[in-house]
Design a protein around this motif. Structure first.
Motif, PDB file in Angstrom:
ATOM      1  N   LEU A   1     -25.511  50.064 -45.851  1.00 44.41           N
ATOM      2  CA  LEU A   1     -27.058  51.096 -45.711  1.00 44.41           C
ATOM      3  C   LEU A   1     -26.396  50.034 -48.004  1.00 44.41           C
ATOM      4  O   LEU A   1     -25.697  50.308 -48.327  1.00 44.41           O
ATOM      5  N   GLY A   2     -27.805  50.359 -48.612  1.00 40.31           N
ATOM      6  CA  GLY A   2     -27.913  49.552 -49.543  1.00 40.31           C
ATOM      7  C   GLY A   2     -27.861  50.509 -50.256  1.00 40.31           C
ATOM      8  O   GLY A   2     -27.848  51.636 -50.192  1.00 40.31           O
ATOM      9  N   TYR A   3     -27.342  50.980 -51.948  1.00 47.71           N
ATOM     10  CA  TYR A   3     -27.665  51.727 -52.544  1.00 47.71           C
ATOM     11  C   TYR A   3     -28.929  52.197 -53.181  1.00 47.71           C
ATOM     12  O   TYR A   3     -29.299  53.539 -53.414  1.00 47.71           O
ATOM     13  N   ASP A   4     -29.797  51.668 -52.598  1.00 50.43           N
ATOM     14  CA  ASP A   4     -31.884  52.102 -52.562  1.00 50.43           C
ATOM     15  C   ASP A   4     -31.967  52.999 -51.488  1.00 50.43           C
ATOM     16  O   ASP A   4     -32.817  53.731 -50.923  1.00 50.43           O
ATOM     17  N   GLY A   5     -30.956  53.403 -50.466  1.00 46.99           N
ATOM     18  CA  GLY A   5     -31.279  53.570 -48.997  1.00 46.99           C
ATOM     19  C   GLY A   5     -31.750  52.279 -48.175  1.00 46.99           C
ATOM     20  O   GLY A   5     -31.953  53.046 -46.921  1.00 46.99           O
ATOM     21  N   SER A   6     -31.875  51.322 -48.184  1.00 46.43           N
ATOM     22  CA  SER A   6     -32.207  50.267 -47.254  1.00 46.43           C
ATOM     23  C   SER A   6     -31.418  50.206 -46.213  1.00 46.43           C
ATOM     24  O   SER A   6     -29.409  50.437 -46.746  1.00 46.43           O
ATOM     25  N   GLU A   7     -31.571  49.659 -45.196  1.00 48.44           N
ATOM     26  CA  GLU A   7     -30.536  49.694 -44.622  1.00 48.44           C
ATOM     27  C   GLU A   7     -30.930  48.410 -43.285  1.00 48.44           C
ATOM     28  O   GLU A   7     -31.377  47.866 -42.715  1.00 48.44           O
ATOM     29  N   ILE A   8     -29.600  47.664 -43.136  1.00 54.28           N
ATOM     30  CA  ILE A   8     -30.025  46.397 -41.952  1.00 54.28           C
ATOM     31  C   ILE A   8     -28.682  46.467 -40.940  1.00 54.28           C
ATOM     32  O   ILE A   8     -27.096  46.946 -41.806  1.00 54.28           O
ATOM     33  N   VAL A   9     -29.430  45.759 -39.524  1.00 53.80           N
ATOM     34  CA  VAL A   9     -28.007  46.041 -39.118  1.00 53.80           C
ATOM     35  C   VAL A   9     -27.618  44.992 -39.464  1.00 53.80           C
ATOM     36  O   VAL A   9     -27.725  43.303 -39.447  1.00 53.80           O
ATOM     37  N   THR A  10     -26.202  44.637 -38.613  1.00 58.12           N
ATOM     38  CA  THR A  10     -25.452  43.428 -39.328  1.00 58.12           C
ATOM     39  C   THR A  10     -23.804  43.512 -38.446  1.00 58.12           C
ATOM     40  O   THR A  10     -23.533  43.964 -37.545  1.00 58.12           O
ATOM     41  N   HIS A  11     -23.935  42.175 -37.913  1.00 66.65           N
ATOM     42  CA  HIS A  11     -22.547  41.654 -37.247  1.00 66.65           C
ATOM     43  C   HIS A  11     -21.301  41.343 -37.723  1.00 66.65           C
ATOM     44  O   HIS A  11     -21.956  40.106 -38.831  1.00 66.65           O
ATOM     45  N   ARG A  12     -20.608  41.653 -37.440  1.00 65.44           N
ATOM     46  CA  ARG A  12     -18.847  40.729 -38.289  1.00 65.44           C
ATOM     47  C   ARG A  12     -17.988  39.931 -37.148  1.00 65.44           C
ATOM     48  O   ARG A  12     -17.713  40.664 -35.931  1.00 65.44           O
ATOM     49  N   ALA A  13     -18.535  38.684 -36.821  1.00 61.50           N
ATOM     50  CA  ALA A  13     -18.078  37.719 -36.076  1.00 61.50           C
ATOM     51  C   ALA A  13     -16.398  37.629 -36.943  1.00 61.50           C
ATOM     52  O   ALA A  13     -15.819  36.467 -36.993  1.00 61.50           O
ATOM     53  N   THR A  14     -15.881  38.220 -35.402  1.00 59.75           N
ATOM     54  CA  THR A  14     -13.991  37.854 -35.353  1.00 59.75           C
ATOM     55  C   THR A  14     -13.780  37.214 -35.321  1.00 59.75           C
ATOM     56  O   THR A  14     -12.180  37.404 -35.732  1.00 59.75           O
ATOM     57  N   GLU A  15     -14.347  36.102 -34.645  1.00 59.35           N
ATOM     58  CA  GLU A  15     -13.617  35.051 -33.732  1.00 59.35           C
ATOM     59  C   GLU A  15     -14.178  33.946 -34.898  1.00 59.35           C
ATOM     60  O   GLU A  15     -13.216  32.620 -34.852  1.00 59.35           O
ATOM     61  N   HIS A  16     -14.586  34.488 -36.084  1.00 55.51           N
ATOM     62  CA  HIS A  16     -14.772  33.585 -36.745  1.00 55.51           C
ATOM     63  C   HIS A  16     -15.589  32.335 -36.297  1.00 55.51           C
ATOM     64  O   HIS A  16     -16.535  32.223 -35.830  1.00 55.51           O
ATOM     65  N   TYR A  17     -16.371  31.095 -37.421  1.00 54.74           N
ATOM     66  CA  TYR A  17     -16.948  30.756 -37.255  1.00 54.74           C
ATOM     67  C   TYR A  17     -16.437  28.958 -36.611  1.00 54.74           C
ATOM     68  O   TYR A  17     -17.882  27.799 -36.256  1.00 54.74           O
ATOM     69  N   ASN A  18     -15.225  28.993 -36.376  1.00 54.25           N
ATOM     70  CA  ASN A  18     -14.866  26.885 -35.891  1.00 54.25           C
ATOM     71  C   ASN A  18     -14.528  27.155 -34.886  1.00 54.25           C
ATOM     72  O   ASN A  18     -13.795  28.160 -34.207  1.00 54.25           O
ATOM     73  N   SER A  19     -13.868  26.512 -33.631  1.00 52.39           N
ATOM     74  CA  SER A  19     -12.950  25.672 -32.921  1.00 52.39           C
ATOM     75  C   SER A  19     -13.033  25.141 -32.794  1.00 52.39           C
ATOM     76  O   SER A  19     -13.736  23.780 -33.207  1.00 52.39           O
ATOM     77  N   PRO A  20     -11.352  24.364 -32.315  1.00 54.23           N
ATOM     78  CA  PRO A  20     -10.708  23.121 -32.488  1.00 54.23           C
ATOM     79  C   PRO A  20     -11.670  21.963 -31.189  1.00 54.23           C
ATOM     80  O   PRO A  20     -12.188  22.821 -30.604  1.00 54.23           O
TER      81      PRO A  20
END
Length: 840
Positions: A165-184
């Motif tokens: 949720l934003g300061y103005d009441g806007s909202e956006i669906v969000t995902h945190r990629a806990t496995e991070h972005y790269n792989s060996p």
């Protein structure tokens, strides 16, 4: 039966710079994109994704055939344009308008070159994310956001999928990629196996993979192993895809997601202060860019010059490049620091020339100077009246050799009213009286050139200082009182209309324990006190100040007149020194503190203490298109142009504006503002003994001279919090003052834009990217519904607009038809409304 889906998002973590210079980053981009294109053609099921317009510009310039191939792959949906920004910037320190431009420049490039527009914004490697991004993302056409940092250890979240949720009441669906972005290399299949084991209850998921942290991306070995794994997994549909695929699947569950209404901070809190030279120059360029853009738009709107789109774009891309998340946070090598300054200097030079061109164009219609006059012109780019102390140097016709007298400037406004003014020491140090530096108090009309007349008067002696130097200096204006203790050089008290706002020993500079880690990866705060700067003895004062005598008082009044009194104090800690100046006005309650630091400490942090009287007060600060309320903890926090402490009963507020600061902490009513760190370059260790080399001198950041400026004001909270955002903008996007002699030709100039409301900001005033539209952006900074009358005299338009709490609103005027309408942040007409204003 495969009743579960895992979307594999292959990317290459390509930092344009970090442990390498930009040329190496470009070379690695060419190699990585070339390999990715080959593998897209070789593996039918494979989809490669990548972001950052900058990298595609490099491909277009240095390997055009590869660029053509990528365009074909995009058409075939084998290559997905990710994110759509110019770079992955730091997501806390750029201004709200800079975030808008990251998106505007990036999306326009991808739309023009590839005909696509990403719907998921991504910032995989940025170290934290301001809450102000939510409204920006929504109004730029995004439907979702994907990030990696901070992880759960640093930022506990209710779930990895949530509604932000934003300061103005806007909202956006969000995902945190806990496995991070790269792989060996060769371990992508193992990564997939682990994810499916760890998420047995998920019916669908998303997993990032790709070789990093230099280039790499997909490998033939990994793709073969993934292909084998896909055939073995009986209940999982493992497919190469895009972030948009995942969020489309998530849309069905969107109403059930937890809601989160804070920023996504913090990790790597040292980055709020590291590499202060880059942060200062970045702020300077932000200020100059948006101020100059307003000036050239005004001049172009009136037909005084052509609008310099290409030159502005060139400068803007310099700014956006230097917001990259290993440049602005200060986590790169010395060569990156040097190149960032080079890029910013390039942009600053472009802007200085454009500003001068527009300034001289806007002198049109100004009458010629009369004999004995030195006209001073001050351009106010803001749509509101400014009451400021204007400082301007000019050159009399010839030197003044009479040692029995001085030529003292006096100033009048355009109505012939004499203004309070005083002569101050000029920047040069010639032995003969020549240059003149005048400070005068002026009302600057909005959105226009303001003319003042200066005349030189021959005076036989300097006026006596109005304040006698005593152990406790007491300075007063019509509204405020300050006391400075000469034994410490610190402010003992500050009162406005009889109300105390500061405790004793205000603006004490503190040295805190730190370590060589450029990021501050393992810490949340910098509160371990090591020492403080103390007043210099008189003998050391003379040596440090470079004066001829053997002694110099530690605290002195160095300027005094009808406009202000300037007090200077000198300090030392170990081998570091500070020259601290206080500028106290004769009218009003706002005062300035200038700190000139000669820093020679290593693995230490320098903070400035601002102890308010409001021990249990609330702390607030400016963030990107928003205002954040901060908890009173010892943790290092991040804000932008201003911070404040508000009394517990919400009756009073102390506000602090800065010209280059981001990091600070707050506890027990005291702000401790972070000025400098001196870690090693691109070092991730916790202590000096674990640095890679112990047989040589290892450079530290920010050694040498740095200058910091602050503007402090106290008053009733309702007034202070309504005005502070505008005041901070005005102190950063400074007026331009110049003594010059106009030709007297041309027609009188009308103002650019004027607002009636006392709080609403105009954060952008520009021409559209590719249309004959005037575009201006408004922002409501107080969290209340507001209405304002808007006047554009050059178009003979006057109309009313309303804004919701913390709302960003973008308006365009078609310069052909004079039709007015609302835009989104990438300059498209909103579909939900027609014209806001049509000419009669």
């Amino acid at each position: 039966m495969k009743d579960r889906t895992l979307y594999l998002i292959c990317n290459a973590h390509l930092d344009p710079v970090w442990l390498w210079e930009w040329e190496e980053g470009a070379a690695e981009t060419l190699s990585t994109f070339r390999t990715a294109a080959q593998l897209c053609e070789e593996f039918e099921e494979f989809v490669f994704t990548h972001n950052e317009a900058l990298l595609y510009q490099w491909i277009e310039e240095y390997e055009s055939e590869l660029f053509v191939k990528i365009k074909e792959l995009v058409k075939k949906k084998k290559w997905h344009i990710l994110g759509g920004w110019y770079v992955q910037p730091d997501c806390n320190m750029p201004s709200g308008e800079s975030f808008v431009r990251q998106i505007l420049v990036g999306k326009n490039y991808f739309k023009k070159k590839f005909g696509v527009e990403p719907k998921t914004a991504i910032n995989f490697d940025s170290f934290g994310h301001t809450r102000g991004l939510v409204q920006i993302l929504k109004k730029a056409g995004y439907t979702s956001y994907l990030f990696c940092r901070p992880d759960q250890n640093w930022l506990p979240l209710p779930a990895e999928d949530f509604m932000w949720l934003g300061y103005d009441g806007s909202e956006i669906v969000t995902h945190r990629a806990t496995e991070h972005y790269n792989s060996p290399k060769g371990q992508a299949a193992q990564r997939i196996q682990k994810w499916t084991r760890d998420n047995p209850d998920r019916t669908f998921g998303i997993l990032l993979w790709g070789i990093g942290n230099h280039g790499g991306g997909p490998s033939r070995e990994d793709l073969k192993q993934i292909r084998k794994l896909v055939t073995k997994k009986k209940n999982w549909d493992i497919r190469h895809g895009t972030p948009e695929d995942y969020f489309l699947a998530l849309k069905k569950q969107q109403d059930k997601l937890p809601r989160y209404s804070q920023d996504l901070n913090s990790w790597a809190v040292g980055c709020y202060t590291s590499m202060a030279t880059v942060k200062k120059k970045h702020r300077d360029m932000e200020n100059l860019y948006y101020g100059t853009e307003k000036m050239v738009t005004h001049a172009a709107l009136l037909g005084l010059m052509s609008y310099p789109r290409e030159r502005l774009k060139e400068a803007l891309e310099d700014l956006l490049f230097c917001e990259f998340h290993d440049i602005l946070p200060g986590s790169g090598i010395p060569e990156v620091e040097e190149h960032a300054q080079q890029r910013l200097d390039h942009g600053l030079e472009i802007l200085s020339r454009l500003r001068a061109r527009s300034f001289f164009a806007l002198l049109a219609g100004q009458p010629r100077a009369k004999d004995g006059e030195f006209p001073i012109f001050v351009y106010n780019p803001h749509p509101f009246l400014l009451k400021q102390t204007v400082v301007c140097e000019f050159q009399p016709h010839e030197p003044h050799f009479d040692e029995q007298s001085r030529l003292v400037p006096e100033v009048w406004d355009h109505r012939g009213k004499k203004l309070p003014s005083q002569l101050e020491k000029e920047s040069s140090t010639l032995s003969v009286e020549w240059r003149k530096r005048i400070a005068f108090k002026a009302d600057l009309k909005p959105g226009q050139m303001n003319r003042f007349v200066c005349r030189l008067k021959n005076k036989t002696s300097d006026p006596e200082p109005s304040i006698k130097e005593k152990p406790l200096l007491v300075l007063r204006s019509d509204r405020a009182e300050w006391t400075v203790r000469t034994t410490t050089g610190l402010i003992e008290s500050y009162k406005v209309n009889g109300i105390d706002f500061l405790k004793a020993r205000a603006f004490q500079t503190l040295v805190m324990e730190d370590n060589p880690d450029s990021w501050g990866m393992k810490v949340r705060s910098f509160r371990n006190y090591e020492g403080k700067f103390s007043a210099l003895p008189e003998q050391e004062c003379a040596r440090f100040a470079g004066v001829a005598g053997s002694k110099l008082k530690n605290v002195r009044i160095i300027e005094d007149g009808p406009v202000r009194t300037m007090v200077e104090a000198l300090f030392r800690f170990n081998q570091s020194y500070i020259c601290q100046r206080y500028m106290f006005p004769k009218k009003g309650s706002a005062f300035e503190v200038e700190i000139r630091v000669l820093w020679n400490e290593k693995d230490r942090m320098l903070k400035m203490a601002v102890p308010s009287m409001f021990r249990n007060g609330n702390c607030r600060g400016q963030v990107a298109y928003g205002v954040q309320e901060f908890e009173p903890t010892e943790d290092e926090l991040v804000a932008q142009k201003w911070m404040s402490v508000v009394s517990l009963d919400n009756q009073y507020a102390l506000t602090v504006i800065n010209d280059r600061i981001y990091g600070f902490d707050y506890k027990n009513g005291e702000l401790r503002i972070s000025l400098l760190r001196s870690p090693a370059y691109a070092a991730d260790t916790g202590d000096s003994s674990s640095l890679s080399k112990q047989d040589r001198c290892l450079p530290r950041m920010d050694q040498g001279e740095r200058i910091f400026r602050f503007w402090i004001n106290g008053g009733k909270a309702k007034e202070r919090l309504a005005l502070i955002d505008r005041e901070a903008l005005a102190m950063n996007e400074r007026v331009m003052a110049l003594c010059c002699f106009p030709s007297g030709e041309g027609k009188e100039i009308v103002p650019s834009l004027i607002l009636s409301d006392k709080a609403i900001q105009v954060t952008a005033f520009k021409m559209a990217e590719d249309k004959n539209w005037l575009v201006f952006r408004l922002f409501e900074p107080t969290g209340r519904i507001r209405k304002t009358q808007v006047a554009i005299p050059g178009l003979k338009m006057v109309f009313d607009l309303s804004l919701g709490a913390f709302e960003i609103k973008t308006i365009a005027v078609d310069l052909g038809s004079k039709e007015m309408f609302e835009l989104d942040l990438v300059e498209r007409k909103l579909k939900t409304q027609g014209s806001l204003f049509k000419p009669e």
